[in-house]
Design a protein around this motif. Structure first.
Motif, PDB file in Angstrom:
ATOM      1  N   SER A 191      -6.084  -0.019  -6.108  1.00  0.00           N
ATOM      2  CA  SER A 191      -5.071  -0.989  -5.716  1.00  0.00           C
ATOM      3  C   SER A 191      -5.630  -2.134  -4.876  1.00  0.00           C
ATOM      4  O   SER A 191      -5.005  -3.184  -4.777  1.00  0.00           O
ATOM      5  CB  SER A 191      -3.952  -0.302  -4.940  1.00  0.00           C
ATOM      6  N   HIS A 192      -6.772  -1.944  -4.276  1.00  0.00           N
ATOM      7  CA  HIS A 192      -7.355  -2.959  -3.391  1.00  0.00           C
ATOM      8  C   HIS A 192      -8.846  -3.068  -3.679  1.00  0.00           C
ATOM      9  O   HIS A 192      -9.668  -2.651  -2.867  1.00  0.00           O
ATOM     10  CB  HIS A 192      -7.101  -2.559  -1.943  1.00  0.00           C
ATOM     11  N   THR A 212       0.782   3.976  -2.971  1.00  0.00           N
ATOM     12  CA  THR A 212       0.474   5.366  -2.639  1.00  0.00           C
ATOM     13  C   THR A 212       1.580   6.289  -3.125  1.00  0.00           C
ATOM     14  O   THR A 212       1.316   7.380  -3.630  1.00  0.00           O
ATOM     15  CB  THR A 212       0.278   5.524  -1.115  1.00  0.00           C
ATOM     16  N   HIS A 251       0.830  -1.213   0.000  1.00  0.00           N
ATOM     17  CA  HIS A 251       0.000   0.000   0.000  1.00  0.00           C
ATOM     18  C   HIS A 251       0.865   1.265   0.000  1.00  0.00           C
ATOM     19  O   HIS A 251       0.543   2.237  -0.680  1.00  0.00           O
ATOM     20  CB  HIS A 251      -0.948   0.010   1.212  1.00  0.00           C
ATOM     21  N   SER A 310      -6.309   3.814  -3.374  1.00  0.00           N
ATOM     22  CA  SER A 310      -6.634   2.581  -2.673  1.00  0.00           C
ATOM     23  C   SER A 310      -7.782   1.828  -3.335  1.00  0.00           C
ATOM     24  O   SER A 310      -7.795   0.601  -3.351  1.00  0.00           O
ATOM     25  CB  SER A 310      -6.978   2.887  -1.214  1.00  0.00           C
TER      26      SER A 310
END
Length: 117
Positions: free
Chosen positions: A24-25, A15, A11, A21
């Protein structure tokens, strides 16, 4: 190194490169992590793994859409047609998402999952 530590480092790296986020998730991976499966984030995962996860996720979502449409509408939807359409849409979305994450990781020159320390 524990999975949670690798996840935190991943993370941080994402970032640092300006990747949000939500990108990415994604929710499919959040659900996998919530259930206890230790799967790398999609930017760090293998193409085949991402393809399988996203295909299953989107096939499930499209199947739910067909079930809701069946309940709401007065016209019956063929079960076989709904299954094949859900699978086709899921596989198409899975290929698209796996390709996106594969080239995004290469474009940002992200570390390999096992190299996060």
């Amino acid at each position: 190194m524990h999975f949670e530590q690798q996840l935190a480092l991943a993370h941080q790296e994402l970032t640092r490169y300006g990747i949000q986020s939500s990108n990415s998730h994604p929710i499919s991976f959040q659900l996998l992590h919530w259930s206890g499966l230790q799967v790398p984030l999609p930017h760090y995962g293998h193409f085949k793994t991402n393809f399988c996860i996203f295909s299953a996720w989107y096939s499930f979502i499209f199947a739910l859409i067909f079930i809701i449409a069946e309940i709401i509408s007065n016209t019956p939807i063929s079960i076989i047609s709904a299954i094949f359409t859900s699978l086709f849409a899921g596989i198409t979305a899975g290929i698209s998402m796996a390709t996106y994450y594969h080239y995004s990781a290469k474009g940002f020159n992200l570390s390999q999952w096992h190299q996060l320390k």
